[in-house]
Design an enzyme around this catalytic site. Structure first.
Site, mmCIF file in Angstrom:
data_model
loop_
_atom_site.group_PDB
_atom_site.id
_atom_site.type_symbol
_atom_site.label_atom_id
_atom_site.label_comp_id
_atom_site.label_asym_id
_atom_site.label_seq_id
_atom_site.Cartn_x
_atom_site.Cartn_y
_atom_site.Cartn_z
ATOM 1 N N ASP B 108 0.929 -1.202 0.021
ATOM 2 C CA ASP B 108 0.104 -0.195 0.104
ATOM 3 C C ASP B 108 1.212 1.416 0.143
ATOM 4 O OD1 ASP B 108 -2.026 -1.457 0.471
ATOM 5 O OD2 ASP B 108 -2.066 -0.962 2.078
ATOM 6 N N ASN B 109 0.269 2.229 -0.453
ATOM 7 C CA ASN B 109 1.136 4.019 0.021
ATOM 8 C C ASN B 109 2.670 3.901 -1.073
ATOM 9 O OD1 ASN B 109 -0.651 4.271 2.038
ATOM 10 N ND2 ASN B 109 0.880 3.184 3.348
ATOM 11 N N CYS B 110 2.566 2.951 -1.952
ATOM 12 C CA CYS B 110 3.528 2.806 -2.484
ATOM 13 C C CYS B 110 3.509 4.155 -4.378
ATOM 14 C CB CYS B 110 4.288 1.454 -3.210
ATOM 15 S SG CYS B 110 5.855 1.206 -2.652
ATOM 16 N N ILE B 111 4.732 5.311 -4.065
ATOM 17 C CA ILE B 111 4.096 6.107 -5.131
ATOM 18 C C ILE B 111 4.303 5.311 -6.282
ATOM 19 C CG2 ILE B 111 5.150 8.790 -5.887
ATOM 20 C CD1 ILE B 111 5.973 8.867 -3.054
#
Lengths: 96, 111, 120
Positions: B108-111
């Site tokens: 999750d939250n990976c650019i």
């Protein structure tokens, strides 16, 4: 930086106490949805400093039959003024 | 190699190539998933793969890049705990690629 | 990207809803974008910090594991509202991760100086 605190749940939740711990001089509090039950007696807002403006959404007061029961300190506002308030203050902190 | 050409293996991956059933992972699966990313695994790769699996076991989530690098730094020291080191091994989207090869869900939250 | 200071206030107990996990995910996402992130436990949110939780027994993920990752995402210090601790008869020794306890005035200042306050 000033904040507008919005409260959207009834006093049973005790949320107002947590909110008031964060309220700074110059902040405003706006009651919406079931939060408007804070505005009628027994008024929990007597301890709030005169530095803090108190508002309630007129539509929510009307819907619940509270418009003529609210404390003098509360200013009823419509949706237009609600939007302006969110701009007048530097930020909004919502309590729900 | 034949078991990886089967429809059954392809069905065990989601559309981005992450393992759907994490228990199906073993080292031979890692080799195949790395091959599909054009990566030939060396001991340096395995070190990071084992580490990210340890992270997942401990924190119950796959790390985004920032957390992966901090964790590598904490566990393996500051020579390896740098984006450039991990990206040289696994490419630009290192956190996503390592997670995929290590049989973890997509971070999750990976650019 | 312009850096802003964001304060996340987590006010819900860990397993009754997904809100506690939601606040953590939002804070981690903000940290990934290199923003200055403060993480404050308040009200029932302090129950997330209680030691010896094993949420596997109710088929959930133990919240403490996710909280430990805050530091790896560069959120160096978790903050706790002292009043919320006192109301629940908790003290620093009861907590699972290292935190900084803030008094009423410090909590108020934190909210006042933050560009954005996310309160869940």
């Amino acid at each position: 930086m000033s904040a507008l605190h919005t409260i959207s749940v009834s006093p049973t939740n005790g949320l107002i106490n947590s909110c008031l711990r964060l309220v700074c001089p110059g902040d405003g509090i706006l009651f919406i949805q079931d939060g408007v039950y804070h505005c009628c007696p027994p008024c929990l807002l007597d301890s709030v400093s005169q530095d803090n403006a108190l508002f309630a959404l007129r539509e929510d007061l009307l819907a619940r039959g509270l418009l003529c029961k609210i404390s003098e300190r509360i200013t009823p506002v419509g949706f237009g003024r609600f939007v302006e308030l969110t701009i007048d203050y530097d930020k909004v902190i919502s309590w729900s | 190699m034949s078991k990886f050409n089967s429809q059954a293996f392809n069905d065990s991956l989601d559309e981005e190539g992450y393992l759907l059933i994490l228990d199906r992972w073993d080292e031979s699966v890692a080799v195949e998933l790395a091959f599909r990313e054009n990566i030939k695994l060396t001991e340096a790769h395995w070190e990071i793969i084992r580490l990210i699996r340890k992270f997942y076991q401990r924190y119950q989530m796959a790390p985004a890049s920032r957390a992966l690098i901090s964790y590598v730094k904490k566990e393996l020291g500051s020579d390896k705990g740098r984006s450039v080191y991990v990206m040289r091994l696994f490419g630009g989207s290192a956190a996503k690629t390592v997670a995929k090869i290590a049989g973890l869900p997509k971070p999750d939250n990976c650019i | 990207m312009q850096q802003k200071s964001l304060t996340f206030i987590t006010r819900q107990a860990p397993y009754g809803s997904n809100k506690a996990k939601l606040v953590i995910d939002a804070a981690l996402a903000a940290a990934v974008f290199e923003q200055q992130v403060n993480f404050l436990f308040m009200d029932d949110g302090v129950f997330q910090l209680v030691q010896n939780q094993t949420a596997e027994s109710i088929s959930s993920k133990t919240i403490g594991r996710a909280l430990e990752t805050l530091e790896l995402y560069g959120i160096e210090q978790a903050l706790v509202d002292s009043v919320s601790l006192e109301e629940r008869a908790l003290s620093a020794e009861d907590l699972a991760i290292p935190v900084k306890i803030l008094n009423v005035e410090q909590v108020r200042q934190l909210a006042a100086r933050s560009d954005v306050v996310i309160n869940l």
